[in-house]
Design a protein around this motif. Structure first.
Motif, short mmCIF file in Angstrom:
data_model
loop_
_atom_site.label_atom_id
_atom_site.label_comp_id
_atom_site.label_asym_id
_atom_site.label_seq_id
_atom_site.Cartn_x
_atom_site.Cartn_y
_atom_site.Cartn_z
N PHE A 35 0.72 -1.16 0.13
CA PHE A 35 0.11 -0.05 -0.07
C PHE A 35 1.06 1.30 0.04
O PHE A 35 0.64 2.32 1.09
N HIS A 39 -4.28 4.06 -3.83
CA HIS A 39 -5.21 4.37 -4.90
C HIS A 39 -6.53 3.66 -4.90
O HIS A 39 -6.93 2.99 -3.67
N HIS A 42 -7.10 0.03 -4.36
CA HIS A 42 -6.72 -0.41 -2.82
C HIS A 42 -8.21 -0.06 -2.22
O HIS A 42 -8.82 -1.07 -1.27
N TYR A 45 -11.10 -2.28 -3.18
CA TYR A 45 -11.10 -3.75 -2.73
C TYR A 45 -11.24 -4.03 -1.02
O TYR A 45 -11.86 -5.11 -0.61
N LYS A 71 10.34 -4.67 -5.38
CA LYS A 71 9.39 -3.61 -6.01
C LYS A 71 10.42 -2.56 -6.78
O LYS A 71 9.66 -1.75 -7.25
N ARG A 75 11.69 2.02 -3.43
CA ARG A 75 10.58 1.68 -2.57
C ARG A 75 10.69 1.22 -1.29
O ARG A 75 12.04 0.32 -1.09
N GLY A 119 -6.23 -8.75 -3.47
CA GLY A 119 -6.93 -8.08 -4.90
C GLY A 119 -6.74 -9.25 -5.75
O GLY A 119 -6.28 -10.36 -5.64
N ASP A 121 -5.17 -9.81 -8.37
CA ASP A 121 -4.07 -9.95 -8.94
C ASP A 121 -3.17 -11.29 -8.46
O ASP A 121 -2.21 -11.85 -8.70
N PHE A 147 -10.85 -1.36 -10.71
CA PHE A 147 -10.05 -0.19 -11.23
C PHE A 147 -8.66 -0.57 -11.32
O PHE A 147 -8.33 -0.97 -10.74
N ARG A 149 -5.51 0.13 -11.42
CA ARG A 149 -4.50 0.90 -10.97
C ARG A 149 -3.30 0.24 -10.24
O ARG A 149 -3.56 -1.03 -9.89
N SER A 150 -2.35 0.86 -10.18
CA SER A 150 -1.20 0.43 -9.39
C SER A 150 -0.30 1.33 -8.87
O SER A 150 -0.23 2.54 -9.58
N THR A 151 0.19 1.33 -7.83
CA THR A 151 1.41 2.16 -7.23
C THR A 151 2.39 2.31 -8.44
O THR A 151 2.98 3.68 -8.65
N THR A 152 2.86 1.17 -9.14
CA THR A 152 4.00 1.43 -10.05
C THR A 152 3.59 2.19 -11.05
O THR A 152 4.36 3.17 -11.52
N1 LIG Z 1 -6.07 -2.04 -8.94
C1 LIG Z 1 -6.28 -2.83 -7.59
N2 LIG Z 1 -7.70 -3.31 -7.47
C2 LIG Z 1 -7.80 -3.99 -6.46
N3 LIG Z 1 -6.93 -4.43 -5.51
C3 LIG Z 1 -5.57 -3.98 -5.81
C4 LIG Z 1 -5.36 -3.29 -7.01
N4 LIG Z 1 -3.94 -3.06 -7.02
C5 LIG Z 1 -3.50 -3.79 -5.96
N5 LIG Z 1 -4.38 -4.29 -5.25
C6 LIG Z 1 -4.54 -5.16 -4.05
O1 LIG Z 1 -4.09 -4.25 -2.95
C7 LIG Z 1 -3.01 -4.83 -2.02
C8 LIG Z 1 -1.88 -3.99 -2.14
O2 LIG Z 1 -1.02 -4.14 -3.33
P1 LIG Z 1 0.19 -3.42 -3.65
O3 LIG Z 1 0.45 -2.80 -2.38
O4 LIG Z 1 1.18 -4.23 -4.39
O5 LIG Z 1 -0.75 -2.55 -4.70
P2 LIG Z 1 -0.14 -2.04 -6.15
O6 LIG Z 1 -0.80 -0.85 -6.52
O7 LIG Z 1 0.07 -3.34 -6.86
O8 LIG Z 1 1.64 -1.75 -5.72
P3 LIG Z 1 2.96 -1.94 -6.67
O9 LIG Z 1 2.47 -1.32 -8.23
O10 LIG Z 1 3.78 -1.26 -5.90
O11 LIG Z 1 2.88 -3.63 -6.80
C9 LIG Z 1 -2.95 -6.39 -2.49
O12 LIG Z 1 -3.85 -7.00 -1.76
C10 LIG Z 1 -3.28 -6.35 -4.07
O13 LIG Z 1 -3.98 -7.51 -4.35
#
Ligand SMILES: Nc1ncnc2c1ncn2[C@@H]1O[C@H](COP(=O)(O)OP(=O)(O)OP(=O)(O)O)[C@@H](O)[C@H]1O
Ligand SMILES: O=P(O)(O)O[C@@H]1O[C@H]([C@H](O)CO)[C@@H](O)[C@H](O)[C@@H]1O
Length: 161
Positions: A35, A39, A42, A45, A71, A75, A119, A121, A147, A149-152
């Motif tokens: 986390f 976003h 996150h 879910y 990661k 990070r 999530g 993934d 949605f 989205r991802s931190t990356t």
């Molecule tokens: N777009 C999304 N929708 C729902 N759940 C998500 C999403 N992205 C990540 N998650 C979930 O959120 C939790 C935290 O994941 P994480 O911090 O790796 O997010 P991330 O955005 O994928 O980060 P990174 O890009 O650094 O891997 C995990 O349980 C993951 O499955």
């Protein structure tokens, strides 16, 4: 005047004691992650996860644990304290704690949640923690992304020249 959500942030020992003392109504839902930059994926879910039980505990990787996850050398961007605070501020979250290992397995075995959630993934069948939680009659669920989205990807967007 106190910041009200701060009381949701528990040390690992405090969290284990609170669960042992029955402070969190069951079914107890558990999820974990880095986390790093919170976003919409996150928070969506997490709200869905909270609706699967009566309490939701979120465990974040310590900064040292994140460093070992690979990661990226830069990070986490946000410290474990800040990552915990953002999560604690969410209405759907009952408590936030940390774990320093590579996986949450030991913490899950200490808390014995009724449900562990990730999530979409993740394929829960591939996770050792799924076998663990099923030993005491719990289950494991991956919540599909609403949605994309991802931190990356957010970091990539921010860093675009
Ligand atoms: N777009 C999304 N929708 C729902 N759940 C998500 C999403 N992205 C990540 N998650 C979930 O959120 C939790 C935290 O994941 P994480 O911090 O790796 O997010 P991330 O955005 O994928 O980060 P990174 O890009 O650094 O891997 C995990 O349980 C993951 O499955
Ligand atoms: O934010 P992420 O990358 O989803 O968090 C990781 O999740 C892993 C997952 O729970 C499978 O075990 C976990 O092992 C890892 O420590 C990170 O929390």
């Amino acid at each position: 005047m106190a910041v009200r959500f701060e009381k949701k942030i528990l040390s690992r020992a405090e969290c284990e004691a609170a669960v042992r003392e029955g402070q969190f109504p069951r079914p107890l839902v558990f999820t974990n992650g880095v986390f790093d930059i919170l976003h919409r994926g996150h928070v969506s879910y997490l709200d869905e996860a909270a609706q699967l039980g009566a309490s939701l505990i979120v465990a974040v990787n310590t900064d040292a644990s994140v460093k070992r996850l690979g990661k990226g050398d830069d990070r986490p961007i946000n410290t474990q304290e800040d990552r915990q605070a953002l999560l604690a501020a969410l209405e759907c979250v009952s408590a936030v704690t940390v774990f320093d290992e590579d996986t949450p397995q030991a913490l899950i075995e200490a808390l014995k949640p009724d449900l562990i959630v990730k999530g979409g993934d993740y394929n829960m069948e591939t996770l050792p923690e799924t076998a663990a939680v099923r030993q005491w009659g719990g289950d494991a669920v991956a919540i599909p992304f609403r949605f994309n989205r991802s931190t990356t990807s957010l970091l990539k967007k921010v860093r675009q020249p």
